[in-house]
Design a protein around this motif. Structure first.
Motif, PDB file in Angstrom:
ATOM      1  N   LEU A  15       0.866  -1.175   0.000  1.00 43.41           N
ATOM      2  CA  LEU A  15       0.000   0.000   0.000  1.00 43.41           C
ATOM      3  C   LEU A  15       0.905   1.228   0.000  1.00 43.41           C
ATOM      4  N   ASN A  16       0.976   1.911  -1.142  1.00 38.96           N
ATOM      5  CA  ASN A  16       1.906   3.030  -1.286  1.00 38.96           C
ATOM      6  C   ASN A  16       1.353   4.352  -0.796  1.00 38.96           C
ATOM      7  N   SER A  17       0.045   4.434  -0.620  1.00 45.08           N
ATOM      8  CA  SER A  17      -0.584   5.672  -0.169  1.00 45.08           C
ATOM      9  C   SER A  17      -1.269   5.435   1.167  1.00 45.08           C
ATOM     10  N   PRO A  18      -0.838   6.120   2.237  1.00 39.85           N
ATOM     11  CA  PRO A  18      -1.404   5.837   3.558  1.00 39.85           C
ATOM     12  C   PRO A  18      -2.834   6.338   3.757  1.00 39.85           C
ATOM     13  N   ALA A  19      -3.268   7.341   3.003  1.00 39.61           N
ATOM     14  CA  ALA A  19      -4.633   7.857   3.113  1.00 39.61           C
ATOM     15  C   ALA A  19      -5.512   7.182   2.066  1.00 39.61           C
ATOM     16  N   LEU A  20      -6.668   6.734   2.481  1.00 38.83           N
ATOM     17  CA  LEU A  20      -7.515   5.903   1.630  1.00 38.83           C
ATOM     18  C   LEU A  20      -8.511   6.734   0.830  1.00 38.83           C
ATOM     19  N   THR A  21      -8.122   7.080  -0.379  1.00 36.15           N
ATOM     20  CA  THR A  21      -9.062   7.662  -1.332  1.00 36.15           C
ATOM     21  C   THR A  21      -9.823   6.532  -2.006  1.00 36.15           C
ATOM     22  N   ARG A  22     -10.809   6.877  -2.811  1.00 38.26           N
ATOM     23  CA  ARG A  22     -11.543   5.857  -3.546  1.00 38.26           C
ATOM     24  C   ARG A  22     -10.594   5.048  -4.430  1.00 38.26           C
ATOM     25  N   GLU A  23      -9.686   5.731  -5.121  1.00 36.07           N
ATOM     26  CA  GLU A  23      -8.737   5.049  -5.996  1.00 36.07           C
ATOM     27  C   GLU A  23      -7.870   4.076  -5.217  1.00 36.07           C
ATOM     28  N   VAL A  24      -7.373   4.512  -4.055  1.00 40.44           N
ATOM     29  CA  VAL A  24      -6.510   3.661  -3.242  1.00 40.44           C
ATOM     30  C   VAL A  24      -7.271   2.417  -2.792  1.00 40.44           C
ATOM     31  N   LYS A  25      -8.497   2.609  -2.331  1.00 37.82           N
ATOM     32  CA  LYS A  25      -9.288   1.471  -1.858  1.00 37.82           C
ATOM     33  C   LYS A  25      -9.563   0.478  -2.981  1.00 37.82           C
ATOM     34  N   GLY A  41       2.976  -1.311   4.185  1.00 41.92           N
ATOM     35  CA  GLY A  41       2.599   0.074   3.936  1.00 41.92           C
ATOM     36  C   GLY A  41       3.797   0.846   3.423  1.00 41.92           C
ATOM     37  N   SER A  42       3.666   2.169   3.418  1.00 44.60           N
ATOM     38  CA  SER A  42       4.775   3.012   2.984  1.00 44.60           C
ATOM     39  C   SER A  42       5.790   3.156   4.110  1.00 44.60           C
ATOM     40  N   GLU A  43       6.860   3.855   3.857  1.00 39.04           N
ATOM     41  CA  GLU A  43       7.981   3.908   4.787  1.00 39.04           C
ATOM     42  C   GLU A  43       7.611   4.537   6.126  1.00 39.04           C
ATOM     43  N   LYS A  44       6.846   5.637   6.118  1.00 40.09           N
ATOM     44  CA  LYS A  44       6.589   6.367   7.359  1.00 40.09           C
ATOM     45  C   LYS A  44       5.193   6.134   7.927  1.00 40.09           C
ATOM     46  N   ALA A  45       4.293   5.538   7.165  1.00 38.10           N
ATOM     47  CA  ALA A  45       2.947   5.281   7.661  1.00 38.10           C
ATOM     48  C   ALA A  45       2.411   4.020   7.002  1.00 38.10           C
ATOM     49  N   PHE A  46       1.775   3.177   7.806  1.00 37.89           N
ATOM     50  CA  PHE A  46       1.142   1.992   7.243  1.00 37.89           C
ATOM     51  C   PHE A  46      -0.159   2.389   6.564  1.00 37.89           C
ATOM     52  N   GLY A  95       3.556  -5.768   7.734  1.00 39.37           N
ATOM     53  CA  GLY A  95       4.673  -4.928   8.129  1.00 39.37           C
ATOM     54  C   GLY A  95       4.207  -3.500   8.321  1.00 39.37           C
ATOM     55  N   ILE A  96       4.438  -2.944   9.517  1.00 42.30           N
ATOM     56  CA  ILE A  96       3.889  -1.634   9.891  1.00 42.30           C
ATOM     57  C   ILE A  96       5.045  -0.684  10.180  1.00 42.30           C
ATOM     58  N   GLY A  97       5.252   0.280   9.280  1.00 33.34           N
ATOM     59  CA  GLY A  97       6.397   1.166   9.414  1.00 33.34           C
ATOM     60  C   GLY A  97       6.116   2.461  10.144  1.00 33.34           C
ATOM     61  N   THR A 113       2.928  -8.528  16.970  1.00 36.59           N
ATOM     62  CA  THR A 113       3.705  -9.718  17.309  1.00 36.59           C
ATOM     63  C   THR A 113       5.121  -9.366  17.730  1.00 36.59           C
ATOM     64  N   GLU A 114       5.687  -8.354  17.066  1.00 40.93           N
ATOM     65  CA  GLU A 114       7.099  -8.046  17.270  1.00 40.93           C
ATOM     66  C   GLU A 114       7.334  -6.580  16.952  1.00 40.93           C
ATOM     67  N   VAL A 115       8.217  -5.933  17.726  1.00 42.05           N
ATOM     68  CA  VAL A 115       8.628  -4.553  17.473  1.00 42.05           C
ATOM     69  C   VAL A 115      10.124  -4.551  17.184  1.00 42.05           C
ATOM     70  N   VAL A 116      10.512  -3.874  16.105  1.00 42.81           N
ATOM     71  CA  VAL A 116      11.915  -3.844  15.703  1.00 42.81           C
ATOM     72  C   VAL A 116      12.337  -2.400  15.442  1.00 42.81           C
ATOM     73  N   ASP A 117      13.634  -2.197  15.219  1.00 43.62           N
ATOM     74  CA  ASP A 117      14.141  -0.854  14.935  1.00 43.62           C
ATOM     75  C   ASP A 117      13.483  -0.285  13.679  1.00 43.62           C
ATOM     76  N   ASP A 118      13.441   1.036  13.603  1.00 48.29           N
ATOM     77  CA  ASP A 118      12.718   1.709  12.524  1.00 48.29           C
ATOM     78  C   ASP A 118      13.231   1.360  11.137  1.00 48.29           C
ATOM     79  N   ASP A 119      14.499   0.997  11.037  1.00 45.26           N
ATOM     80  CA  ASP A 119      15.052   0.675   9.717  1.00 45.26           C
ATOM     81  C   ASP A 119      14.987  -0.822   9.404  1.00 45.26           C
TER      82      ASP A 119
END
Length: 262
Positions: free
Chosen positions: A20-30, A53-58, A103-105, A180-186
Motif C-alpha cells: 500500500l503506497n498511499s497511507p490515506a484511503l481515497t476511492r482510488e486507493v481502496k 505500507g509506505s515507509e513512514k505510515a502503514f 509490516g507496519i512502518g 507480534t514483534e517490534v523492531v528498529d525503525d530501519d
C-alpha cells in the motif's frame, strides 16, 4: 508525475506481496488495494501473503479531504464506501487461507488498524503508533475494527481504545498483543519479509488448518465437542499429506524437514 500505483501486487517464490503506497484511503486507493488483495486471495501458488505500507505510515484510514468534498457535493454518497470498499476489503482478507504477515512502518490508525488486525502476524517499527480515530470524527468504526479489537484485547481494552480514542506506541501495542514483534525503525520491512518467507517455505496445509482452528475458537458460539471434531477432521486430512509424512521421517532421521506445501 509518478506512475506508481497506490497498491501493488507481486508474487515470487511462493510469497505474494501487497504494498500500500498511499497511507490515506481515497476511492482510488481502496479500489487498487481491493484488486491487489483479490489477486493474493485467488493465487493458487502463494503460500503466504505479505502486506506492507509506505515507509513512514502503514495506513491512516479514510482520506478526510476527499470525504469532506463528497459530504459537501454528494452527501448521499459519502458513506456508501463502507459497503462498497471497506467491507469487501476485509472480507477478502478473511478469504485468504494462507498466513498473512503485516509490516507496519509508522502510523496505523482507523481503517488501517482494522486492516492490520486482519493479518495473522504483525511486525511494527518502534516509531509506529496505533489508534482507532473514529469517535474523534463522530463516527462508528468500520473495517471490522471493533470485533478484531475485542478478539485481540478483550472488551474492556477495546472499549477504552474506541471510546477514548487512545493512541498507543508500538511497545505498548506489543505488550497488549496488538503486534507480534517490534523492531528498529530501519528493520521493520526486512523482518516482516523474513517471517513471511519462512511461512511461505513451511507446511502450508498445516498453516491453513491452524488458521481455521484459531478462527473457530475465537468466534464463540461453538461448544468443545464440535471444536474437537473439527480438530479430528483436520488431523485426518493432514495426516496423509507429503509434508506430514516427510516431516515425521526427517524427525526420526534427525534431519530438518523440507516442506513443499503439499
Amino acid at each position: 508525475m509518478s506512475d506508481q500505483k497506490a497498491a501493488e501486487f507481486v508474487e515470487a517464490d511462493g510469497l505474494a506481496t501487497v504494498r500500500l503506497n498511499s497511507p490515506a484511503l481515497t476511492r482510488e486507493v481502496k479500489e487498487e488495494l481491493l484488486g491487489a488483495l483479490r489477486l493474493a486471495a485467488e493465487s493458487t501458488t502463494a503460500r503466504a501473503v505479505l502486506l506492507l505500507g509506505s515507509e513512514k505510515a502503514f495506513c491512516v484510514g479514510q482520506d478526510l479531504a476527499e470525504h469532506a468534498r463528497i459530504l459537501d457535493e454528494e452527501p448521499e454518497q459519502a458513506l456508501t464506501t463502507v459497503r462498497e470498499h471497506y467491507n469487501p476489503i476485509v472480507q477478502t482478507f478473511e478469504s485468504i487461507q494462507v498466513p498473512v504477515v503485516v509490516g507496519i512502518g509508522g502510523a496505523c490508525v482507523g481503517a488501517g488498524l482494522g486492516f492490520a488486525l486482519a493479518g495473522d502476524v504483525r511486525v511494527a517499527a518502534r516509531r509506529a503508533k496505533f489508534g482507532t480515530a473514529f469517535t474523534g470524527i463522530g463516527l462508528a468504526s468500520d473495517s471490522g475494527l471493533a470485533v478484531r479489537l475485542v478478539r485481540a484485547l478483550g472488551s474492556a481494552r477495546a472499549m477504552e481504545m474506541m471510546l477514548l480514542g487512545t493512541t498507543i506506541a508500538a511497545e505498548r501495542a506489543h505488550e497488549l498483543g496488538l503486534v507480534t514483534e517490534v523492531v528498529d525503525d530501519d528493520a521493520w520491512e526486512q523482518r516482516a519479509r523474513e517471517l513471511a518467507s519462512v511461512l511461505a517455505a513451511g507446511p502450508t496445509s498445516a498453516f491453513v488448518a491452524a488458521k481455521r482452528e484459531v478462527r473457530s475458537a475465537s468466534e464463540g458460539g461453538r461448544d468443545l465437542p464440535e471444536l474437537l471434531e473439527e480438530e479430528a477432521d483436520l488431523q485426518n486430512q493432514l495426516g496423509v499429506t507429503g509434508d506430514h509424512v516427510g516431516a515425521v521421517k526427517s524427525f526420526l532421521n534427525k534431519e530438518k524437514p523440507a516442506f513443499s506445501g503439499s
